[in-house]
Design an enzyme around this catalytic site. Structure first.
Site, PDB file in Angstrom:
ATOM      1  N   ASN A  44       0.882  -1.357   0.163  1.00 28.91           N
ATOM      2  CA  ASN A  44       0.101   0.126  -0.075  1.00 28.91           C
ATOM      3  C   ASN A  44       0.934   1.230   0.100  1.00 28.91           C
ATOM      4  O   ASN A  44       1.527   1.408   1.001  1.00 28.91           O
ATOM      5  CB  ASN A  44      -0.877  -0.089   1.345  1.00 28.91           C
ATOM      6  CG  ASN A  44      -1.747   1.154   1.371  1.00 28.91           C
ATOM      7  OD1 ASN A  44      -1.410   2.379   1.019  1.00 28.91           O
ATOM      8  ND2 ASN A  44      -3.120   0.851   1.691  1.00 28.91           N
TER       9      ASN A  44
ATOM     10  N   ASP B 156      -1.354  -3.751  10.921  1.00 27.53           N
ATOM     11  CA  ASP B 156      -2.779  -4.107  10.483  1.00 27.53           C
ATOM     12  C   ASP B 156      -3.420  -2.938  11.119  1.00 27.53           C
ATOM     13  O   ASP B 156      -3.404  -2.605  12.460  1.00 27.53           O
ATOM     14  CB  ASP B 156      -3.111  -5.273  10.963  1.00 27.53           C
ATOM     15  CG  ASP B 156      -4.457  -5.899  10.275  1.00 27.53           C
ATOM     16  OD1 ASP B 156      -4.502  -5.575   8.924  1.00 27.53           O
ATOM     17  OD2 ASP B 156      -5.424  -6.336  10.537  1.00 27.53           O
TER      18      ASP B 156
ATOM     19  N   PHE C 121      -5.201   9.059   2.845  1.00 30.16           N
ATOM     20  CA  PHE C 121      -5.716   7.787   1.967  1.00 30.16           C
ATOM     21  C   PHE C 121      -6.834   7.066   2.883  1.00 30.16           C
ATOM     22  O   PHE C 121      -7.099   7.500   3.983  1.00 30.16           O
ATOM     23  CB  PHE C 121      -4.582   6.851   1.568  1.00 30.16           C
ATOM     24  CG  PHE C 121      -4.024   6.205   2.818  1.00 30.16           C
ATOM     25  CD1 PHE C 121      -4.366   4.747   3.011  1.00 30.16           C
ATOM     26  CD2 PHE C 121      -3.062   6.884   3.572  1.00 30.16           C
ATOM     27  CE1 PHE C 121      -3.688   4.265   3.935  1.00 30.16           C
ATOM     28  CE2 PHE C 121      -2.409   6.348   4.452  1.00 30.16           C
ATOM     29  CZ  PHE C 121      -2.490   4.917   4.724  1.00 30.16           C
ATOM     30  N   GLY C 122      -7.306   5.930   2.353  1.00 30.65           N
ATOM     31  CA  GLY C 122      -8.363   5.104   3.176  1.00 30.65           C
ATOM     32  C   GLY C 122      -9.565   5.870   3.317  1.00 30.65           C
ATOM     33  O   GLY C 122     -10.193   6.655   2.668  1.00 30.65           O
ATOM     34  N   TYR C 123      -9.988   6.042   4.637  1.00 32.31           N
ATOM     35  CA  TYR C 123     -11.190   6.301   5.187  1.00 32.31           C
ATOM     36  C   TYR C 123     -10.778   7.936   5.826  1.00 32.31           C
ATOM     37  O   TYR C 123     -11.657   8.624   6.309  1.00 32.31           O
ATOM     38  CB  TYR C 123     -11.695   5.642   6.400  1.00 32.31           C
ATOM     39  CG  TYR C 123     -12.148   4.193   5.960  1.00 32.31           C
ATOM     40  CD1 TYR C 123     -13.690   4.179   5.520  1.00 32.31           C
ATOM     41  CD2 TYR C 123     -11.295   3.150   5.957  1.00 32.31           C
ATOM     42  CE1 TYR C 123     -14.052   2.884   5.168  1.00 32.31           C
ATOM     43  CE2 TYR C 123     -11.844   2.087   5.685  1.00 32.31           C
ATOM     44  CZ  TYR C 123     -13.152   1.747   5.105  1.00 32.31           C
ATOM     45  OH  TYR C 123     -13.626   0.673   4.688  1.00 32.31           O
ATOM     46  N   ASP C 124      -9.553   8.416   5.352  1.00 34.30           N
ATOM     47  CA  ASP C 124      -9.401  10.016   5.981  1.00 34.30           C
ATOM     48  C   ASP C 124     -10.394  11.178   5.763  1.00 34.30           C
ATOM     49  O   ASP C 124     -10.694  11.735   6.449  1.00 34.30           O
ATOM     50  CB  ASP C 124      -8.009  10.410   5.506  1.00 34.30           C
ATOM     51  CG  ASP C 124      -6.847   9.468   6.475  1.00 34.30           C
ATOM     52  OD1 ASP C 124      -7.188   8.711   7.121  1.00 34.30           O
ATOM     53  OD2 ASP C 124      -5.619   9.667   5.669  1.00 34.30           O
TER      54      ASP C 124
END
Length: 201
Positions: A11, A71, A156-159
């Site tokens: 990632n 994780d 990134f992701g849920y930011d």
């Protein structure tokens, strides 16, 4: 002192954060894109720690290097902690950040008029592994709320939907601001406090 650490991820957003956070400590950071011959490690664990251990310990055995397994996930209280360890794969079979966010906002639609029911936290478990050594485990959380719609261009992701205060999402923080307060930043500082002694005990 060993100055190369392998981060057990492909990632690029995660690797970028690690490089930034480790820069102050003088470590060279590699990730799994530097080892294309390594096959994907399946995350078959049922907890953040199990998954982080799987990645770190298997890759450490294969490479003989110090490996950091991470994780992380977003845990939403009203959803019983989901998406949790499935955060990255929430919109499977073909998950993307955008689809994961859209699915989560859809699941939370009934709570739109009660912001206090949208409480959540990001969680990180980091595991440092080295062949022949008991792994080092650290954890950290970052509390917040889920926004009604995505805001911000960073991270990134849920930011873009993780409200860190009354006005801003994690995606509206600068890299420096985010690294000071985020779950991963907190966990990394804990790790760096213990890593030198762990490497040489």
């Amino acid at each position: 002192m060993e100055k190369t650490l392998i981060i057990a991820t492909r990632n690029s957003g995660k690797t970028k954060e690690f490089k930034k956070l480790f820069a102050d400590f003088g470590y060279e950071i590699k990730d799994l894109t530097d080892y294309p011959e390594l096959s994907e490690i399946e995350e078959t664990g049922t907890t953040f720690e199990e998954n982080a251990r799987l990645k770190a310990e298997q890759i450490a055995e294969i490479t003989g290097q110090v490996v950091i397994g991470d994780d992380s996930g977003l845990c939403v209280d009203v959803l019983g902690g989901l998406p949790g360890i499935w955060s990255h794969r929430f919109s499977a079979p073909d998950p993307t950040d955008e689809k994961n966010i859209a699915k989560l906002l859809h699941e939370l639609a009934p709570t739109a008029i009660t912001p206090e029911r949208r409480s959540a936290h990001f969680h990180t478990t980091l595991v440092a592994a080295k062949p022949g050594r008991e792994s080092l485990v650290v954890e950290a959380d970052w509390d917040g709320y889920i926004a009604l719609a995505p805001k911000g261009e960073n991270g990134f992701g849920y930011d873009p939907i993780f409200m860190v205060d009354a006005f801003r999402t994690a995606a509206e923080l600068s890299e420096k601001e985010k690294n000071q307060v985020s779950h991963r930043g907190q966990a990394l500082r804990k790790l760096m406090a213990e890593l030198p002694e762990w490497l040489y005990k």
